[in-house]
Design an enzyme around this catalytic site. Sequence first.
Site, PDB file in Angstrom:
ATOM      1  N   ASN A   7       0.829  -1.202   0.000  1.00 40.33           N
ATOM      2  CA  ASN A   7       0.000   0.000   0.000  1.00 40.33           C
ATOM      3  C   ASN A   7       0.875   1.268   0.000  1.00 40.33           C
ATOM      4  O   ASN A   7       2.044   1.214  -0.332  1.00 40.33           O
ATOM      5  CB  ASN A   7      -1.001   0.009   1.156  1.00 40.33           C
ATOM      6  CG  ASN A   7      -2.339   0.597   0.754  1.00 40.33           C
ATOM      7  OD1 ASN A   7      -2.427   1.695   0.224  1.00 40.33           O
ATOM      8  ND2 ASN A   7      -3.391  -0.171   0.979  1.00 40.33           N
TER       9      ASN A   7
ATOM     10  N   HIS B   9       3.665   0.030  -2.486  1.00 37.65           N
ATOM     11  CA  HIS B   9       4.020  -1.396  -2.563  1.00 37.65           C
ATOM     12  C   HIS B   9       5.528  -1.655  -2.512  1.00 37.65           C
ATOM     13  O   HIS B   9       6.025  -2.604  -3.130  1.00 37.65           O
ATOM     14  CB  HIS B   9       3.439  -2.026  -3.827  1.00 37.65           C
ATOM     15  CG  HIS B   9       1.950  -2.199  -3.792  1.00 37.65           C
ATOM     16  ND1 HIS B   9       1.238  -2.338  -2.622  1.00 37.65           N
ATOM     17  CD2 HIS B   9       1.029  -2.257  -4.806  1.00 37.65           C
ATOM     18  CE1 HIS B   9      -0.044  -2.479  -2.900  1.00 37.65           C
ATOM     19  NE2 HIS B   9      -0.198  -2.426  -4.209  1.00 37.65           N
TER      20      HIS B   9
ATOM     21  N   HIS C 230      -0.714 -10.057  -4.085  1.00 36.67           N
ATOM     22  CA  HIS C 230      -1.461  -9.171  -4.977  1.00 36.67           C
ATOM     23  C   HIS C 230      -2.080  -9.938  -6.156  1.00 36.67           C
ATOM     24  O   HIS C 230      -2.054  -9.472  -7.294  1.00 36.67           O
ATOM     25  CB  HIS C 230      -0.535  -8.075  -5.491  1.00 36.67           C
ATOM     26  CG  HIS C 230      -1.232  -6.795  -5.833  1.00 36.67           C
ATOM     27  ND1 HIS C 230      -2.095  -6.684  -6.907  1.00 36.67           N
ATOM     28  CD2 HIS C 230      -1.203  -5.577  -5.249  1.00 36.67           C
ATOM     29  CE1 HIS C 230      -2.544  -5.438  -6.971  1.00 36.67           C
ATOM     30  NE2 HIS C 230      -2.029  -4.745  -5.977  1.00 36.67           N
TER      31      HIS C 230
ATOM     32  N   TYR D  60      -4.881 -11.152  -8.644  1.00 35.15           N
ATOM     33  CA  TYR D  60      -6.167 -10.715  -9.185  1.00 35.15           C
ATOM     34  C   TYR D  60      -6.991 -11.953  -9.531  1.00 35.15           C
ATOM     35  O   TYR D  60      -6.534 -12.815 -10.281  1.00 35.15           O
ATOM     36  CB  TYR D  60      -5.977  -9.897 -10.461  1.00 35.15           C
ATOM     37  CG  TYR D  60      -5.312  -8.568 -10.293  1.00 35.15           C
ATOM     38  CD1 TYR D  60      -6.061  -7.406 -10.123  1.00 35.15           C
ATOM     39  CD2 TYR D  60      -3.923  -8.453 -10.336  1.00 35.15           C
ATOM     40  CE1 TYR D  60      -5.446  -6.160 -10.008  1.00 35.15           C
ATOM     41  CE2 TYR D  60      -3.303  -7.217 -10.218  1.00 35.15           C
ATOM     42  CZ  TYR D  60      -4.072  -6.075 -10.045  1.00 35.15           C
ATOM     43  OH  TYR D  60      -3.458  -4.858  -9.927  1.00 35.15           O
TER      44      TYR D  60
ATOM     45  N   ASP E 163     -10.856   0.911  -4.321  1.00 35.26           N
ATOM     46  CA  ASP E 163      -9.417   0.785  -4.077  1.00 35.26           C
ATOM     47  C   ASP E 163      -9.197   1.262  -2.646  1.00 35.26           C
ATOM     48  O   ASP E 163      -8.529   2.263  -2.400  1.00 35.26           O
ATOM     49  CB  ASP E 163      -8.610   1.608  -5.082  1.00 35.26           C
ATOM     50  CG  ASP E 163      -7.113   1.333  -4.982  1.00 35.26           C
ATOM     51  OD1 ASP E 163      -6.719   0.412  -4.239  1.00 35.26           O
ATOM     52  OD2 ASP E 163      -6.330   2.045  -5.646  1.00 35.26           O
TER      53      ASP E 163
ATOM     54  N   GLN F  45      -7.088  -4.483   1.536  1.00 39.14           N
ATOM     55  CA  GLN F  45      -7.311  -3.541   0.450  1.00 39.14           C
ATOM     56  C   GLN F  45      -8.059  -4.279  -0.654  1.00 39.14           C
ATOM     57  O   GLN F  45      -7.616  -5.339  -1.121  1.00 39.14           O
ATOM     58  CB  GLN F  45      -5.984  -2.999  -0.081  1.00 39.14           C
ATOM     59  CG  GLN F  45      -6.120  -1.882  -1.097  1.00 39.14           C
ATOM     60  CD  GLN F  45      -6.246  -0.504  -0.455  1.00 39.14           C
ATOM     61  OE1 GLN F  45      -6.190  -0.373   0.770  1.00 39.14           O
ATOM     62  NE2 GLN F  45      -6.389   0.520  -1.263  1.00 39.14           N
TER      63      GLN F  45
ATOM     64  N   GLU G  64      -6.254  -7.913  -0.907  1.00 38.65           N
ATOM     65  CA  GLU G  64      -4.900  -7.784  -0.375  1.00 38.65           C
ATOM     66  C   GLU G  64      -4.954  -7.632   1.148  1.00 38.65           C
ATOM     67  O   GLU G  64      -5.114  -6.529   1.669  1.00 38.65           O
ATOM     68  CB  GLU G  64      -4.206  -6.570  -0.984  1.00 38.65           C
ATOM     69  CG  GLU G  64      -4.255  -6.496  -2.496  1.00 38.65           C
ATOM     70  CD  GLU G  64      -3.905  -5.111  -2.999  1.00 38.65           C
ATOM     71  OE1 GLU G  64      -2.917  -4.524  -2.488  1.00 38.65           O
ATOM     72  OE2 GLU G  64      -4.626  -4.592  -3.865  1.00 38.65           O
TER      73      GLU G  64
END
Length: 340
Positions: A80, A106, A175, A177, A246, A279, A306
């Site tokens: 983050n 990050h 991370h 997706y 986000d 997140q 996350e």
Amino acid sequence: MSEIKIEDFSSPQHEAKLFILKNDELCVKITNYGAAITAILMKDRQGKVDDIVLGFDDLDGYLKDKGNIYYGATVGRCANRIAKGKFTINGVDYQTAINNGPNHLHGGIDNFSSKFFDATIENDSLCLTYVSKDMEEGYPGNLTLKVIYTLSGSQLKIVYRAISDKDTVCNITNHTYYNLCGEGSGDIGAHLLQIKADRFVGCDSDGLGGEILDVSGTPFDFRMPHPIGERIYDEDIQLKNGCGYDHHFIFNDDHDQVLLREEHSGRQITFSSTQNGAQIYTANWFNEEHGKGDSIYNYRGGVAIECQQMPDAINREGQPSLLRANEEYYQETTCTFEVK
């Protein structure tokens, strides 16, 4: 019992390995580049197998992406954002790399997602180790990080262990997706999302703000399952600032805090973490990103869950992302994959 196979994942310039963790329930592929999850193969309710995570077919794709989209990667030393990349520890001011508007994101420009980890197989687990040198990307202390992946039945457990020889910042996450219809299947707006969180962290137009807000009466109330796309276009300043979701959600439970489900396939994932929040990022900046095979990942083509500390935690009261010298950082997240 799961088996672990090893395949070559090298490019012409770099050597890398692909580790395949497989059992009757799942097949999970992980590379030592960025300690990244590159694929998760899962059946739907008809028995059809799809890869449900976004990424690339080969190492070259990940090398070219380098710190852009972070497909499946381990990110740090601090996940983050850090405001203006600045923090103070023990009266000493530190400046980290600026790589996201005016802020640090990050772990910086050359963060953990672009590092080659050493790999060992220990007790049916894959252990990936990286030593981050003192002042790498502006962080104090030589920090040794171990990321341990274990596949057991329908559960993938990720353990993070780290130790530093100086007081430092440490906030590690994965991370990946997800698109439970299969990678490259389009918008994840119909996916159901449930989060055990009464509060979330607001953001400004640069992705960082910091005010803790109540989810009640807002598009951020996922205490009951809602389609991700149901309220994402509402007239809400936080949705405008984030260009969608986000945002960091603060858990009010210590297990099974997030559920992601896709009704047509019947696939769902439950996330259970020792972290205090997650997140949620809905791929708001994707623009015809080239992925595996002929896949094109468009706007909102995946969602990242996350699990981590709050944004800018090192500059919050109590410095919750502060890791003291010679004390162990330990966090774990378990993902349970089911078809219902």
